[in-house]
Design an enzyme around this catalytic site. Structure first.
Site, PDB file in Angstrom:
ATOM      1  CG  HIS A  46      -1.982  -1.075   1.162  1.00  0.00           C
ATOM      2  ND1 HIS A  46      -2.849  -1.227   0.111  1.00  0.00           N
ATOM      3  CD2 HIS A  46      -2.270  -2.068   2.040  1.00  0.00           C
ATOM      4  CE1 HIS A  46      -3.649  -2.259   0.339  1.00  0.00           C
ATOM      5  NE2 HIS A  46      -3.310  -2.795   1.496  1.00  0.00           N
ATOM      6  CD  GLU A 146      -3.444  -8.731   5.439  1.00  0.00           C
ATOM      7  OE1 GLU A 146      -3.558  -7.601   5.943  1.00  0.00           O
ATOM      8  OE2 GLU A 146      -2.649  -8.974   4.515  1.00  0.00           O
ATOM      9  CG  ASP A 172      -6.717  -5.697   4.717  1.00  0.00           C
ATOM     10  OD1 ASP A 172      -7.708  -5.259   4.131  1.00  0.00           O
ATOM     11  OD2 ASP A 172      -5.552  -5.492   4.332  1.00  0.00           O
TER      12      ASP A 172
END
Length: 250
Positions: A46, A146, A172
């Protein structure tokens, strides 16, 4: 990180998404000089790091004695091989939902006959006496928990041979459990997940890690038994200082 564990405390990790070499160097120098962090993670999932800036960041982190880590975009042999050739000391793989994927992660980190990593020591053989083959066995491999499937299979994933530990991504995981997006979560379901991951790691003789955006939350998770905790993250840190500036001026 291993020195921290040998001393009986959690290793402290920083998190970087902004690929600016000067920022990386400033954080690495300050964190090392003031004994704030043991490791710095580049977020390739990310964050905005490309190959060249990843190389610059790893140099800056290593130059100040911290452990460079990478959060991978996926379990991909070519990407894993590249970041390990840079001298990264550990990888964190996202969205690992079964033991087979964890096994693929470990194989991508090890040279034959233990794995499938291609030999190309870009930075790991620069110093006389360096042993790229031997040092590869010391690279840490963490599988992120996650997803709901990963949580249900935490025992199986933790037991994957050669895996060093499980890394909880509360953001997540919370979404996967129907709790919506958030960080530094305190919902009972998240704490149940923490306990499940800690138990899975304890049973398999592995280490548990967790992401956080504030040091106080990370310290609480270290007290819970997590061996690697993220105590600082670049964008949340910048935003918190802007928020403080706004409050100061009313």
């Amino acid at each position: 990180m291993r020195r921290a564990w040998a001393a009986g405390r959690a290793a402290r990790n920083g998190w970087l998404t902004v690929p600016d070499p000067h920022l990386v160097e400033v954080i690495a120098a300050y964190a090392a000089g003031h004994d704030v962090l043991d490791a710095l993670t580049l977020d390739l999932q990310h964050g905005l790091f490309d190959r060249a800036r990843s190389a610059d960041a790893v140099r800056a982190i290593a130059a100040h004695g911290l452990a460079p880590l990478v959060r991978l975009p996926a379990v991909d042999e070519s990407i894993i091989g590249f970041v390990l050739d840079l001298g990264v000391r550990g990888v964190i793989a996202p969205m690992v939902s079964d033991a087979a994927t964890a096994t693929e992660l470990v194989a991508a980190c090890r040279y034959p006959p233990r794995g499938r990593r291609s030999f190309g020591p870009l930075r790991t053989a620069l110093r006389p006496g360096d042993d790229p083959i031997g040092s590869a066995d010391e690279v840490l491999a963490f599988a992120m928990i996650e997803t709901s499937d990963a949580l249900a299979r935490a025992d199986e994933i933790a037991a994957a041979p050669g895996l060093d530990g499980l890394f909880v991504g509360p953001g997540d995981l919370g979404v996967a459990l129907g709790l919506g997006p958030a960080q530094d979560r305190e919902e009972p379901a998240i704490h149940d997940a923490f306990r499940r991951v800690l138990a899975a790691c304890s049973g398999a003789g592995k280490r548990a890690a967790v992401h956080a955006t504030h040091a106080e939350y990370a310290a609480a998770r270290a007290a819970d038994g997590f061996a690697l905790v993220t105590v600082w993250s670049d964008v949340p840190a910048v935003l918190s200082t802007l928020d403080a500036a706004g409050r100061a001026w009313g």
